[in-house]
Scaffold this motif. Structure first.
Motif, PDB file in Angstrom:
ATOM      1  N   TYR A  31       0.832  -1.211   0.000  1.00 29.37           N
ATOM      2  CA  TYR A  31       0.000   0.000   0.000  1.00 29.37           C
ATOM      3  C   TYR A  31       0.868   1.263   0.000  1.00 29.37           C
ATOM      4  CZ  TYR A  31      -3.571   3.444   1.020  1.00 29.37           C
ATOM      5  OH  TYR A  31      -4.389   4.537   0.950  1.00 29.37           O
ATOM      6  N   MET A  32       1.911   1.254   0.826  1.00 33.57           N
ATOM      7  CA  MET A  32       2.803   2.422   0.849  1.00 33.57           C
ATOM      8  C   MET A  32       3.446   2.638  -0.524  1.00 33.57           C
ATOM      9  SD  MET A  32       4.655   2.659   4.607  1.00 33.57           S
ATOM     10  CE  MET A  32       5.797   1.379   4.201  1.00 33.57           C
ATOM     11  N   GLU A  33       3.860   1.545  -1.142  1.00 35.44           N
ATOM     12  CA  GLU A  33       4.485   1.649  -2.465  1.00 35.44           C
ATOM     13  C   GLU A  33       3.469   2.110  -3.512  1.00 35.44           C
ATOM     14  OE1 GLU A  33       7.864   1.506  -4.942  1.00 35.44           O
ATOM     15  OE2 GLU A  33       7.705   1.358  -2.761  1.00 35.44           O
ATOM     16  N   PHE A  34       2.244   1.609  -3.405  1.00 33.39           N
ATOM     17  CA  PHE A  34       1.195   2.045  -4.336  1.00 33.39           C
ATOM     18  C   PHE A  34       1.004   3.562  -4.230  1.00 33.39           C
ATOM     19  CE2 PHE A  34      -3.293   3.244  -4.848  1.00 33.39           C
ATOM     20  CZ  PHE A  34      -3.403   3.056  -6.216  1.00 33.39           C
ATOM     21  N   LYS A  35       0.894   4.059  -3.008  1.00 33.22           N
ATOM     22  CA  LYS A  35       0.685   5.500  -2.813  1.00 33.22           C
ATOM     23  C   LYS A  35       1.846   6.303  -3.399  1.00 33.22           C
ATOM     24  CE  LYS A  35      -1.197   7.330   0.750  1.00 33.22           C
ATOM     25  NZ  LYS A  35      -1.619   7.781   2.077  1.00 33.22           N
ATOM     26  N   MET A  36       3.051   5.799  -3.190  1.00 29.73           N
ATOM     27  CA  MET A  36       4.222   6.511  -3.691  1.00 29.73           C
ATOM     28  C   MET A  36       4.277   6.477  -5.229  1.00 29.73           C
ATOM     29  SD  MET A  36       8.166   6.076  -2.546  1.00 29.73           S
ATOM     30  CE  MET A  36       8.488   4.603  -3.487  1.00 29.73           C
ATOM     31  N   GLN A  37       4.101   5.296  -5.810  1.00 28.60           N
ATOM     32  CA  GLN A  37       4.204   5.152  -7.269  1.00 28.60           C
ATOM     33  C   GLN A  37       3.032   5.822  -7.986  1.00 28.60           C
ATOM     34  OE1 GLN A  37       6.776   4.129  -8.873  1.00 28.60           O
ATOM     35  NE2 GLN A  37       7.935   3.156  -7.218  1.00 28.60           N
ATOM     36  N   ALA A  38       1.864   5.859  -7.363  1.00 29.52           N
ATOM     37  CA  ALA A  38       0.688   6.457  -7.997  1.00 29.52           C
ATOM     38  C   ALA A  38       0.871   7.958  -8.204  1.00 29.52           C
ATOM     39  CB  ALA A  38      -0.557   6.184  -7.160  1.00 29.52           C
ATOM     40  N   GLN A  39       1.744   8.578  -7.427  1.00 31.21           N
ATOM     41  CA  GLN A  39       1.991  10.012  -7.586  1.00 31.21           C
ATOM     42  C   GLN A  39       2.464  10.347  -9.002  1.00 31.21           C
ATOM     43  OE1 GLN A  39       4.613  11.524  -4.525  1.00 31.21           O
ATOM     44  NE2 GLN A  39       3.542  10.333  -2.951  1.00 31.21           N
ATOM     45  N   LEU A  40       3.228   9.450  -9.587  1.00 31.86           N
ATOM     46  CA  LEU A  40       3.734   9.645 -10.942  1.00 31.86           C
ATOM     47  C   LEU A  40       2.596   9.766 -11.958  1.00 31.86           C
ATOM     48  CD1 LEU A  40       6.162   9.644 -12.950  1.00 31.86           C
ATOM     49  CD2 LEU A  40       5.957   7.154 -12.973  1.00 31.86           C
ATOM     50  N   TYR A  41       1.517   9.019 -11.723  1.00 26.62           N
ATOM     51  CA  TYR A  41       0.390   8.983 -12.651  1.00 26.62           C
ATOM     52  C   TYR A  41      -0.751   9.912 -12.222  1.00 26.62           C
ATOM     53  CZ  TYR A  41       2.859   4.894 -14.263  1.00 26.62           C
ATOM     54  OH  TYR A  41       3.829   4.057 -14.745  1.00 26.62           O
ATOM     55  N   ASN A  42      -0.585  10.553 -11.088  1.00 19.31           N
ATOM     56  CA  ASN A  42      -1.667  11.349 -10.516  1.00 19.31           C
ATOM     57  C   ASN A  42      -1.120  12.669  -9.972  1.00 19.31           C
ATOM     58  OD1 ASN A  42      -4.326  11.789  -9.710  1.00 19.31           O
ATOM     59  ND2 ASN A  42      -4.057  10.747  -7.753  1.00 19.31           N
ATOM     60  N   GLN A  43      -0.316  13.339 -10.785  1.00 21.09           N
ATOM     61  CA  GLN A  43       0.382  14.528 -10.300  1.00 21.09           C
ATOM     62  C   GLN A  43      -0.569  15.659  -9.903  1.00 21.09           C
ATOM     63  OE1 GLN A  43       3.430  15.396 -13.175  1.00 21.09           O
ATOM     64  NE2 GLN A  43       4.470  13.460 -12.757  1.00 21.09           N
ATOM     65  N   ASN A  44      -1.740  15.703 -10.495  1.00 20.05           N
ATOM     66  CA  ASN A  44      -2.722  16.735 -10.126  1.00 20.05           C
ATOM     67  C   ASN A  44      -3.671  16.280  -9.018  1.00 20.05           C
ATOM     68  OD1 ASN A  44      -1.665  18.375 -12.116  1.00 20.05           O
ATOM     69  ND2 ASN A  44      -3.078  17.625 -13.676  1.00 20.05           N
ATOM     70  N   GLN A  45      -3.426  15.098  -8.486  1.00 21.12           N
ATOM     71  CA  GLN A  45      -4.260  14.496  -7.435  1.00 21.12           C
ATOM     72  C   GLN A  45      -5.736  14.508  -7.813  1.00 21.12           C
ATOM     73  OE1 GLN A  45      -3.114  16.529  -3.827  1.00 21.12           O
ATOM     74  NE2 GLN A  45      -1.138  15.504  -3.791  1.00 21.12           N
ATOM     75  N   LYS A  46      -5.965  14.193  -9.062  1.00 18.46           N
ATOM     76  CA  LYS A  46      -7.309  14.207  -9.628  1.00 18.46           C
ATOM     77  C   LYS A  46      -8.061  12.898  -9.361  1.00 18.46           C
ATOM     78  CE  LYS A  46      -9.080  15.293 -14.267  1.00 18.46           C
ATOM     79  NZ  LYS A  46      -8.644  15.625 -15.626  1.00 18.46           N
ATOM     80  N   TYR A  47      -7.320  11.803  -9.224  1.00 16.40           N
ATOM     81  CA  TYR A  47      -7.930  10.477  -9.088  1.00 16.40           C
ATOM     82  C   TYR A  47      -7.635   9.898  -7.707  1.00 16.40           C
ATOM     83  CZ  TYR A  47      -7.795  11.262 -14.094  1.00 16.40           C
ATOM     84  OH  TYR A  47      -7.912  11.825 -15.328  1.00 16.40           O
ATOM     85  N   HIS A  48      -8.538   9.054  -7.241  1.00 18.10           N
ATOM     86  CA  HIS A  48      -8.362   8.461  -5.918  1.00 18.10           C
ATOM     87  C   HIS A  48      -8.200   6.945  -5.959  1.00 18.10           C
ATOM     88  CE1 HIS A  48      -9.178  12.318  -4.129  1.00 18.10           C
ATOM     89  NE2 HIS A  48     -10.276  12.414  -4.865  1.00 18.10           N
ATOM     90  N   SER A  49      -8.814   6.304  -6.923  1.00 15.81           N
ATOM     91  CA  SER A  49      -8.790   4.835  -6.925  1.00 15.81           C
ATOM     92  C   SER A  49      -7.854   4.296  -8.001  1.00 15.81           C
ATOM     93  CB  SER A  49     -10.193   4.276  -7.145  1.00 15.81           C
ATOM     94  OG  SER A  49     -10.594   4.459  -8.489  1.00 15.81           O
ATOM     95  N   PHE A  50      -7.427   3.087  -7.786  1.00 15.58           N
ATOM     96  CA  PHE A  50      -6.611   2.386  -8.766  1.00 15.58           C
ATOM     97  C   PHE A  50      -7.387   2.224 -10.074  1.00 15.58           C
ATOM     98  CE2 PHE A  50      -5.171  -1.863 -10.408  1.00 15.58           C
ATOM     99  CZ  PHE A  50      -3.952  -1.428 -10.898  1.00 15.58           C
ATOM    100  N   ALA A  51      -8.672   1.927  -9.975  1.00 23.21           N
ATOM    101  CA  ALA A  51      -9.508   1.761 -11.175  1.00 23.21           C
ATOM    102  C   ALA A  51      -9.554   3.046 -11.996  1.00 23.21           C
ATOM    103  CB  ALA A  51     -10.916   1.323 -10.788  1.00 23.21           C
ATOM    104  N   GLU A  52      -9.671   4.188 -11.328  1.00 19.59           N
ATOM    105  CA  GLU A  52      -9.682   5.472 -12.042  1.00 19.59           C
ATOM    106  C   GLU A  52      -8.355   5.706 -12.757  1.00 19.59           C
ATOM    107  OE1 GLU A  52     -12.490   8.531  -9.536  1.00 19.59           O
ATOM    108  OE2 GLU A  52     -10.548   8.006  -8.648  1.00 19.59           O
ATOM    109  N   LEU A  53      -7.280   5.411 -12.077  1.00 22.23           N
ATOM    110  CA  LEU A  53      -5.966   5.572 -12.703  1.00 22.23           C
ATOM    111  C   LEU A  53      -5.837   4.700 -13.940  1.00 22.23           C
ATOM    112  CD1 LEU A  53      -3.707   5.702  -9.528  1.00 22.23           C
ATOM    113  CD2 LEU A  53      -4.108   7.569 -11.139  1.00 22.23           C
ATOM    114  N   LEU A  54      -6.248   3.435 -13.818  1.00 25.63           N
ATOM    115  CA  LEU A  54      -6.171   2.522 -14.966  1.00 25.63           C
ATOM    116  C   LEU A  54      -7.002   3.026 -16.136  1.00 25.63           C
ATOM    117  CD1 LEU A  54      -6.368  -1.071 -13.439  1.00 25.63           C
ATOM    118  CD2 LEU A  54      -4.392   0.046 -14.478  1.00 25.63           C
ATOM    119  N   GLN A  55      -8.169   3.534 -15.834  1.00 23.71           N
ATOM    120  CA  GLN A  55      -9.099   3.967 -16.874  1.00 23.71           C
ATOM    121  C   GLN A  55      -8.694   5.293 -17.514  1.00 23.71           C
ATOM    122  OE1 GLN A  55     -13.131   4.558 -15.516  1.00 23.71           O
ATOM    123  NE2 GLN A  55     -13.955   4.181 -17.546  1.00 23.71           N
ATOM    124  N   MET A  56      -8.162   6.197 -16.729  1.00 27.02           N
ATOM    125  CA  MET A  56      -7.966   7.568 -17.202  1.00 27.02           C
ATOM    126  C   MET A  56      -6.521   7.946 -17.551  1.00 27.02           C
ATOM    127  SD  MET A  56     -11.116   8.326 -17.094  1.00 27.02           S
ATOM    128  CE  MET A  56     -11.202  10.061 -17.433  1.00 27.02           C
TER     129      MET A  56
END
Length: 166
Positions: A31-56
């Protein structure tokens, strides 16, 4: 009938309800790694879920691979033995030679929604017989032996015959 060669797959799901110490560590670190790595794909903090990241977000499917780096060390602790699967004597016997890690679900704001899975693929086994919902198997490496050491184990949820070889 001659025994057939099979490869089993065991899917181990880990989430917030997991209770074993190994599972809890894997849960926390993934979970900690997910939060850290997700920052790369969510720089505007627009998405909250893994599903949203995958889709968008293009390329967000790389998160499976990126997060897996945080849990590889825990797999080494298993000594290539599939967890949770025991024979009728209560002993772990099933060896794995490959695995696949995946994020099933996660949320950047709610750790309780984090859920991951490992698919463990066994080394090839000889399948001698099926007795009810039990499989009688042995290591394929014993083919030339006069006496074959077998393991009888009960099929359980998340265990699948992944491949069958004649």
């Amino acid at each position: 009938m001659l025994p057939r060669t099979i490869t089993l797959c065991y899917r181990k799901v880990i989430d917030a309800t997991s209770t074993k110490p190994w599972e809890k560590l894997v849960f926390e670190d993934s979970y900690m790694e997910f939060k850290m790595q997700a920052q790369l794909y969510n720089q505007n903090q627009k998405y909250h879920s893994f599903a949203e990241l995958l889709q968008m977000v293009p390329g967000a499917s790389q998160l499976h691979f990126l997060v897996s780096a945080a849990v590889i060390g825990y797999l080494q602790q298993l000594n290539e033995t599939v967890p949770d699967i025991v024979n009728n004597l209560g002993k772990h016997f099933l060896k794995f030679n490959q695995y696949q890690f995946e994020i099933i679900n996660s949320d950047l704001q709610d750790k309780s929604k984090h859920q991951i899975a490992f698919n463990f693929y066994s080394e090839p086994l000889l399948w001698h017989d099926t007795v009810g919902n039990y499989l009688l198997v042995s290591a394929k490496s014993q083919v030339a032996a006069e006496e074959v050491i077998t393991n009888l184990f009960q099929l359980q949820p998340y265990v699948n015959i992944h491949s069958l070889h004649n």
